[in-house]
Design a protein around this motif. Structure first.
Motif: not given
Ligand SMILES: [Zn+2]
Length: 280
Positions: A156, A159, A183-184
């Motif tokens: 995450a 990115e 958050g991924l």
């Protein structure tokens, strides 16, 4: 037919960095029309590395990066490294080397952190993690899930995508939710060695005809792989390096042009942000 404009990606295979069998496999792949490869590092202990610290994985990662550079020389497109810690290591540490589950977790998380450094530096494309595909005691399962969640956190931040090795399943929704909690996005999580349908992560489908037909007809994002030269404890489970181009040809002959575009152009862009057409 496969023409010069058709990228053909094997999403998960291993190349032996210790001899030229690895590069011969790349030549076989390219000769049949294969253009791009995602090369996953072999399990550390298969390369004779009995890691004591996260730093000890560096040798495994660097040997993989070297053979990927050599592989790229043989391809119309290119190869990229996918680096991480094989989830089967947890059993080797706990059963054979006297680690407690939490010590094993800490070492494997440290290995993930080192793999993430290579992604951050632009030397690797994605991370590899997961959990055992066989039954383990609860503490080992918990440790494995914690390692996987560390990989999601690092991915995450960076990115980048995560390739998972897990138990056989058609529903890994819970795992995709863990990625999202970190958050991924779930479209950056790939289950390697998948069948033709999967809820949660993106399936990287083993190149058996039935599974490919299922994936093609389903129309959801998918990738294709052979898992060439994986664990010696799963003999016969892997396919040869010519299989992805052969199956692409078979899909095209059977009217599945959009599935070929899905697995070799659109899904690689969605998952990894790579442009397989622009790199031909
Ligand atoms: Zn593999």
């Amino acid at each position: 037919m496969i023409d010069d404009e058709t990228p053909v990606l094997d999403n998960h295979l291993h190349l032996d960095p210790d001899n030229h069998r690895g590069i011969d496999a790349v030549r076989d792949f390219a000769h049949k029309g294969g253009t791009h490869l995602l090369v996953v590092n072999k399990p550390s202990w298969h390369l004779g590395v009995e890691a004591e610290t996260g730093e000890d994985f560096r040798d495994v990662f660097e040997r993989t990066i070297e053979i990927v550079a050599a592989a790229s020389e043989e391809l119309e497109g290119r190869a990229w490294p996918v680096l991480g810690v094989h989830p089967g290591l947890v059993s080797r540490l706990v059963d054979d080397r006297g680690f407690g589950p939490e010590e094993a977790r800490d070492l494997m998380q440290a290995g993930i952190d080192v793999a993430a450094e290579y992604v951050e530096a632009g030397d690797a494309l994605a991370l590899k993690s997961g959990r055992p595909h066989y039954d383990v005691e609860d503490a080992v399962w918990d440790a494995s899930n914690a390692v996987m969640r560390r990989a999601f956190e690092r991915a995450a931040d960076l990115e980048c995508a995560v390739q998972l090795h897990t138990e056989a399943s058609e529903d890994l929704t819970e795992v995709a939710e863990w990625a999202e909690e970190a958050g991924l996005p779930r479209h950056n999580v790939v289950k390697h060695y998948a069948g033709g349908r999967l809820a949660g992560p993106i399936p990287s489908v083993m190149c058996e005809k039935d599974a490919l037909e299922t994936a093609a007809e389903r129309g959801e994002p998918f990738l294709m792989e052979t898992d060439y030269i994986d664990d010696p404890d799963r003999p016969g489970a892997v396919l040869g390096p010519k299989t992805v181009p052969r199956r692409v040809r078979w899909l095209l002959e059977n009217g599945h042009e959009s599935a070929v575009r899905n697995a070799h152009v659109e899904t690689p862009e969605l998952v990894y942000g790579i442009d397989t057409e622009g790199t031909l």
